[in-house]
Design an enzyme around this catalytic site. Structure first.
Site, short mmCIF file in Angstrom:
data_model
loop_
_atom_site.label_atom_id
_atom_site.label_comp_id
_atom_site.label_asym_id
_atom_site.label_seq_id
_atom_site.Cartn_x
_atom_site.Cartn_y
_atom_site.Cartn_z
CB SER A 22 -0.95 0.15 1.17
OG SER A 22 -1.76 -0.64 1.30
N GLY A 93 -6.01 -3.85 -7.96
CA GLY A 93 -6.57 -2.65 -7.79
C GLY A 93 -6.51 -1.56 -6.85
CB SER A 165 -13.29 1.53 -0.56
OG SER A 165 -11.90 1.10 -1.32
CD GLN A 167 -8.18 -0.70 -3.53
OE1 GLN A 167 -8.81 -0.86 -4.65
NE2 GLN A 167 -6.66 -1.95 -3.42
CG ASP A 319 -5.46 -6.38 2.32
OD1 ASP A 319 -7.17 -6.43 2.00
OD2 ASP A 319 -5.41 -5.68 1.87
C1 S3P Z 1 -5.82 -1.07 0.02
C2 S3P Z 1 -7.01 -0.80 0.48
C3 S3P Z 1 -7.53 -2.77 0.49
C4 S3P Z 1 -7.63 -3.60 0.95
C5 S3P Z 1 -5.96 -3.49 -0.57
C6 S3P Z 1 -5.25 -1.77 -0.81
C7 S3P Z 1 -5.06 0.38 -0.29
O1 S3P Z 1 -8.67 -2.16 -0.38
O2 S3P Z 1 -8.19 -4.51 0.60
O3 S3P Z 1 -5.08 -4.36 -0.58
O4 S3P Z 1 -3.63 0.14 -0.51
O5 S3P Z 1 -5.53 1.21 -0.06
P1 S3P Z 1 -10.58 -1.60 -0.32
O6 S3P Z 1 -9.81 0.29 -0.94
O7 S3P Z 1 -10.84 -1.63 -1.75
O8 S3P Z 1 -11.07 -1.63 0.27
#
Ligand code: S3P
Length: 433
Positions: A22, A93, A165, A167, A319
């Site tokens: 992250s 993602g 979230s 992200q 996670d």
């Molecule tokens: C992450 C946020 C999480 C996590 C992903 C990494 C990030 O996802 O599951 O592995 O680095 O911001 P979500 O934002 O979809 O919850």
């Protein structure tokens, strides 16, 4: 690639883990829009973070990589150039969602896609706020990659995240860099805050008050030299191995201990795990330290008591749930996981892929629409497992197979390299047969 996995007696040693996935994405993305040369040490070795660097190169950002050290020559917020072709986020993602935030602020058209798994993951959650800010985004069925982003001319917004979230929060904050004035984002419950911390480190004006994050747009971001902490989500698999195998004693140093990520340790301690924090310090705004994990004293003792994970706690350990599910099956009272609908939207539908692999090992679990109920005191049968191309499923079940009654096989084992290419070598180094 199918990998054969042998049972083990215990794990012992002291390890350092590759950089947090992250945080690595965020440092690379911010370095790209900062002014000058940033040096990022202990950059994640996983394919996901390599995909972020590749996308940035396609946007004409000069990047040099020597092992875990990445040098990014940032040209400021207007230093990116329209890519010649489709950007490829691979399996990541984080790459597609966070980079889309930056692309939304760029006065050109860009297209971004990913692999088969990523092409099934929802993007509406970033499209809605980024369009409110003034970007135009086309997506397959309005929700799925590839995305075609026409950016530029953004306005600041007040946005309340409908899903918890990090992200999505990051996509909005990164877009807000290009929008004049203050953007405000409110989160329904606290999720990882690496973006807020990193934005501050790169010189942005960012304020956090309760569940609200405010960012002043159009800052001049300054290049930095930083080191990424060890990945606490990757540590879950080693902690899991230590807790499953009696007599284990494992130290993990240089580990990221940001409180928005350490709920894993709280959950495990709540289940009776012996995990001690030996040392805590702070680097570049991120808490890091060393932990010691001790396994059960004897094979007769269940490694953990068991428990319930629900509500805010589920989001905080999202996670780590594949590993926690495996530990739950070996615990005294079993584990109930609720409020985990988001798990179905990860690299695989992790409720299904966890339950499938547990079943292959002869472990029963009841599947709910948003969770799992896993009775305790179950033993693991040597079996043919499958990661289904999901890195965390590969690693969680590689660890489960250490506790099996013979040799197991793991199909698509190499999926681990999405976040952690060194995983199997490191596991081999610390296991005692
Ligand atoms: C992450 C946020 C999480 C996590 C992903 C990494 C990030 O996802 O599951 O592995 O680095 O911001 P979500 O934002 O979809 O919850």
């Amino acid at each position: 690639m199918t990998r054969k996995l042998q049972p083990a007696r215990s794990v012992k040693g002291r390890i350092w883990l590759p950089g947090d996935k992250s945080i690595s994405h965020r440092y690379a993305l911010l370095a790209a829009v900062a002014e000058g040369r940033s040096v990022i040490r202990n950059y994640s070795t996983g394919a996901d973070c390599a995909a972020t660097l590749e996308c940035l190169r396609s946007l004409s950002v000069p990047i040099d990589r020597d092992g875990n050290e990445v040098i990014v020559e940032g040209g400021g917020l207007s230093g990116l150039k329209a890519p010649a072709g489709m950007l490829d986020a691979g399996n990541s993602g984080s790459t597609i969602r966070m980079l889309s935030g930056i692309l939304a602020g760029q006065p050109f058209i860009s297209e971004i896609t990913g692999d088969e798994s990523l092409s099934r993951r929802p993007m509406k959650r970033i499209i809605t706020p980024l369009e409110q800010m003034g970007a135009r985004i086309d997506a397959r069925e309005g929700n799925f990659p590839p995305l075609r982003i026409l950016g530029g001319g953004l306005n600041a917004i007040d946005y309340e995240l409908p899903v918890a979230s990090a992200q999505v929060k990051t996509a909005v904050l990164f877009a807000a860099l290009s929008a004049p004035g203050w953007t405000s984002v409110r989160e329904p419950l606290p999720v990882r805050d690496h973006s807020e911390i990193a934005l501050g480190e790169f010189g942005a004006d960012v304020e956090v008050e309760g569940n609200e994050i405010r960012l002043l747009g159009q800052p001049r971001l300054t290049a930095r030299e930083l080191t990424v902490p060890g990945d606490i989500s990757s540590s879950a698999f080693f902690i899991g191995a230590a807790l499953l195998l009696p007599g284990s004693e494992l130290k993990i140093d240089g580990l990221g201990l940001n409180p928005t990520r350490t709920s894993l340790l709280d959950v495990l301690r709540g289940m009776g795990a012996d995990i001690r924090i030996l040392d805590r310090r702070c680097k570049y705004g991120e808490p890091i330290g060393e932990i010691l994990v001790c396994g059960p004293e004897s094979a007769r003792q269940a490694p953990l008591q068991g428990g319930v994970i629900e509500g805010d706690m589920t989001a905080a350990v999202i996670d780590e749930i594949p590993m926690l599910a495996v530990l739950g099956a070996a615990s005294a009272d079993g584990l109930i996981i609720r409020d985990a609908g988001e798990l179905r939207l990860k690299e695989t539908d992790r409720i299904t892929t966890v339950a499938d692999n547990l079943a292959r090992m002869g472990v029963t679990a009841e599947v709910d629409p948003d969770g799992l109920r896993i009775p305790g005191r179950q033993s693991f049968r040597a079996s043919r497992l499958d990661s289904f191309g999901d890195h965390r499923i590969a690693m969680a079940f590689a660890v489960a197979s250490l506790k099996a009654n013979g040799e197991s096989e793991l199909r698509n084992a190499d999926a681990a390299s999405v976040s952690f290419p060194e995983f199997y070598d490191l596991l081999d180094q610390i296991t005692e047969a």
